[in-house]
Design an enzyme around this catalytic site. Structure first.
Site, PDB file in Angstrom:
ATOM      1  N   LYS A 109       0.863  -1.185   0.000  1.00  0.00           N
ATOM      2  CA  LYS A 109       0.000   0.000   0.000  1.00  0.00           C
ATOM      3  C   LYS A 109       0.889   1.221   0.000  1.00  0.00           C
ATOM      4  CE  LYS A 109      -4.544   0.499   0.599  1.00  0.00           C
ATOM      5  NZ  LYS A 109      -5.440  -0.596   0.206  1.00  0.00           N
TER       6      LYS A 109
HETATM    7  N1  GLU Z   1      -7.215  -0.178  -2.931  1.00  0.00           N
HETATM    8  C1  GLU Z   1      -7.953  -1.384  -3.177  1.00  0.00           C
HETATM    9  C2  GLU Z   1      -7.938  -2.296  -1.965  1.00  0.00           C
HETATM   10  O1  GLU Z   1      -7.770  -1.847  -0.850  1.00  0.00           O
HETATM   11  C3  GLU Z   1      -7.526  -2.069  -4.452  1.00  0.00           C
HETATM   12  C4  GLU Z   1      -6.080  -2.452  -4.564  1.00  0.00           C
HETATM   13  C5  GLU Z   1      -5.677  -2.921  -5.959  1.00  0.00           C
HETATM   14  O2  GLU Z   1      -6.518  -2.956  -6.829  1.00  0.00           O
HETATM   15  O3  GLU Z   1      -4.500  -3.231  -6.124  1.00  0.00           O
HETATM   16  O4  GLU Z   1      -8.159  -3.468  -2.056  1.00  0.00           O
END
Ligand code: GLU
Length: 419
Positions: A109
């Site tokens: 993240k």
């Molecule tokens: N931000 C989204 C999540 O928390 C998607 C992450 C992604 O698609 O890589 O799952």
């Protein structure tokens, strides 16, 4: 855990959840000690020229938790609350999420501590490009693939793709997911997370013997996830009695006029001027009497303080980490059926995975194919979690974590420790 830079309240919560699941699995302590902390955590300065000529230095982060199953994968958050601790927790949850739904991807993240609503398009673009340049050597289609999260969108992804591609000297669409269709994005990515939440609600309702056309729902958050959940639940006949965004919320026991709501929100990007229903706060929304509650905003919304007052039957976590471990214990006693975040909101990363695969193959699928494959994956994962929860007599969150962690742990055992 020893005091480390990436610790805060949110990462402590993620580690606490991990510890409970690891103990239940009887995980080898030599593995547990590695999984409790990220593989790599980056903090970067992001100097950005503002429209008035001044240079503002934002702080950016990218935390890569574990890549034993495949390249790191996870969103990029632009929000004032972004910190190393928050991003670390979210990265760990991504590892379990990808593993739980069977993706060959790890967990990461990123984020920048900023309020995107206060930045001009120009400032947002400069900040995004400089952030990308700062982490350029640590991301890549086979290394780490960013995606949207709170406060970011397809335009931000397009700037990341362009910056990365300019440095490589050729187009590299597979560096990010959640891109515009015009530059290699996939059909159905924007709706994927919200749709996935609704698919898991349908499975939960079937399991509990609940008729959704007689159900009411309240949704916290009206962004990419919340707004799609509202639309899709409304489409299948659920009565939406409450919605809220960061400006506050609205309530009507007879159901809010959803078509009007979606229309106004798409024009104003906020619920502030919505002329229907009774005005309520975010805290009041969570405590509404309803069958289905969907927190789809920030983490730690349901806590020891308010969990006792929740009145829902199903809690479907559109957000990551909306419920604290103390609140979990209270919800268990109240017999609330929790569809945990790493299952309920996995639709986003599943379709991100489809996007990455399509980009790598240079071959694109129809929206019908994408939606069907998404549904198959989530329905299968839901039933695996349900089965584990029944077999081990544990709540759905613990069951989901156990499955996600176990797969990662097995892969680590095969690969061993390189030293
Ligand atoms: N931000 C989204 C999540 O928390 C998607 C992450 C992604 O698609 O890589 O799952």
């Amino acid at each position: 855990m020893a005091t480390t830079e990436w610790r805060n309240e949110t990462s402590d919560m993620a580690v606490q959840q991990f510890d409970v699941a690891a103990a239940k699995l009887g995980l080898d302590p030599n593995l547990a000690v590695r999984l409790r902390r990220p593989d790599r955590a980056m903090v970067v300065s992001v100097p950005t020229r503002m429209d008035d000529g001044r240079v503002n230095v934002f702080t950016g982060y990218r935390v890569q938790h574990n890549d034993v199953l495949g390249p790191f994968k996870g969103g990029l958050r632009y929000h004032p609350s972004v910190s190393l601790g928050e991003v670390s927790a979210l990265a760990m949850w991504m590892t379990w999420k990808c593993s739980l739904v069977g993706l060959p991807l790890g967990g990461a993240k990123g984020g920048i501590a900023c309020d995107p609503a206060e930045l001009s398009r120009n400032e947002l673009q400069s900040m995004t490009r400089r952030y990308t340049a700062e982490i350029l050597n640590f991301i890549g289609p086979e290394i780490d693939v960013p995606a949207p999260d709170m406060g970011t969108n397809e335009q931000i992804m397009a700037w990341i793709m362009d910056t990365y591609s300019q440095h490589k000297g050729h187009a590299v669409p597979e560096i990010v997911t959640g891109k515009p269709i015009a530059i290699g994005g996939t059909l159905g990515r924007r709706e994927a997370t919200g749709r996935g939440v609704v698919y898991t609600i349908i499975e939960a309702a079937n399991h509990l013997g609940v008729d959704l056309t007689k159900c009411t729902a309240a949704i916290q958050g009206f962004g990419n996830v919340g707004s799609v959940v509202v639309k899709e639940l409304n489409d299948i006949g659920v009565r939406i009695i409450g919605v809220a965004d960061r400006t506050g919320g609205f309530y009507d026991a007879n159901g809010l006029p959803i078509a009007r709501l979606l229309e106004i929100a798409s024009q104003t990007h906020s619920l502030e001027a919505f002329p229907f229903g009774q005005k309520i706060t975010n805290a009041e929304l969570l405590e509404l009497k309803c069958d289905i509650l969907v927190p789809a905003a920030l983490e730690m919304q349901i806590t020891q303080e308010n969990a006792q007052r929740l009145q829902c039957r199903i809690l479907a976590e559109g957000a990551n980490g909306p419920t604290t471990p103390e609140a979990d214990a209270i919800l268990r006693d109240k017999d609330v059926f929790v569809i945990p975040d790493i299952l309920a909101n996995a639709g986003g990363v599943v379709v991100s995975y489809f996007e990455w695969v399509q980009d790598l193959q240079n071959f694109f699928w129809t929206e019908e194919e994408i939606t069907r494959k998404l549904r198959d994956i989530l329905v299968k994962a839901f039933h695996e979690v349900l089965q584990m929860s029944q077999k081990e007599n544990v709540e759905m969150r613990l069951a989901a974590l156990m499955i996600g962690i176990d797969r990662v742990a097995r892969a680590m055992l095969w690969r061993g420790l390189y030293a």
